[in-house]
Design a protein around this motif. Sequence first.
Motif, PDB file in Angstrom:
ATOM      1  N   GLU A  39       0.843  -1.184   0.000  1.00 30.61           N
ATOM      2  CA  GLU A  39       0.000   0.000   0.000  1.00 30.61           C
ATOM      3  C   GLU A  39       0.881   1.237   0.000  1.00 30.61           C
ATOM      4  O   GLU A  39       1.924   1.256   0.657  1.00 30.61           O
ATOM      5  CB  GLU A  39      -0.895   0.053   1.243  1.00 30.61           C
ATOM      6  N   LYS A  97       3.317  -1.152   4.100  1.00 25.41           N
ATOM      7  CA  LYS A  97       2.824   0.216   3.903  1.00 25.41           C
ATOM      8  C   LYS A  97       3.981   1.191   3.731  1.00 25.41           C
ATOM      9  O   LYS A  97       4.950   1.156   4.482  1.00 25.41           O
ATOM     10  CB  LYS A  97       1.983   0.621   5.120  1.00 25.41           C
ATOM     11  N   HIS A 141      -4.591   7.056   0.796  1.00 28.45           N
ATOM     12  CA  HIS A 141      -4.158   6.172  -0.291  1.00 28.45           C
ATOM     13  C   HIS A 141      -4.095   6.893  -1.627  1.00 28.45           C
ATOM     14  O   HIS A 141      -4.939   7.715  -1.934  1.00 28.45           O
ATOM     15  CB  HIS A 141      -5.124   4.986  -0.436  1.00 28.45           C
ATOM     16  N   ILE A 153       0.310  -6.294   5.434  1.00 28.68           N
ATOM     17  CA  ILE A 153       0.339  -5.086   4.621  1.00 28.68           C
ATOM     18  C   ILE A 153       1.722  -4.447   4.743  1.00 28.68           C
ATOM     19  O   ILE A 153       2.200  -4.184   5.839  1.00 28.68           O
ATOM     20  CB  ILE A 153      -0.717  -4.057   5.077  1.00 28.68           C
TER      21      ILE A 153
END
Length: 157
Positions: A11, A99, A52, A97
């Motif tokens: 992400e 990130k 995001h 995730i």
Amino acid sequence: MTTLFLAMINEKSIGGVIFFQDKEKREYLLLEYERMNDEKGDHKYFDFVKGHVEKKEKEAETLFREIKEETGITEVDLILGFKEKIKFFFRKDNKLINKEVIYYLLKSKTKEVNISFEHSGYKWLEFKDALKQMEFKTSKDVLKKAEAFLQNSLLNY
């Protein structure tokens, strides 16, 4: 022995370290986030504006969109020369995730904030108070770098 493999998801978010400067002081904007069911239980924390990157969106587009959506602030000046990247991992819905958040530094022309439904509050705080209010070391490090950048700048903000 059973091994559980988690799917890895990457992400990317873009964030803004937003400050307001007048003759007497410089204050940073922190938004109050709600976090559910981590190792500390349900609680709130303060951090910077971030969000995001949407498909085909450039970093600057994400930055200004998120600032407007989360704070209602539309008049900010991007401070050139400051860009900080942090990386961390967390688990969500049995997925790991990876990130990445890239932060930019911006000067707001107003202290008027209209927070979005994503947040439960906000604070404008001077550097030392903002550091105390923040929870995450990575965010504190970004704030320290932003303050040092502004103090060492030849320009008057």
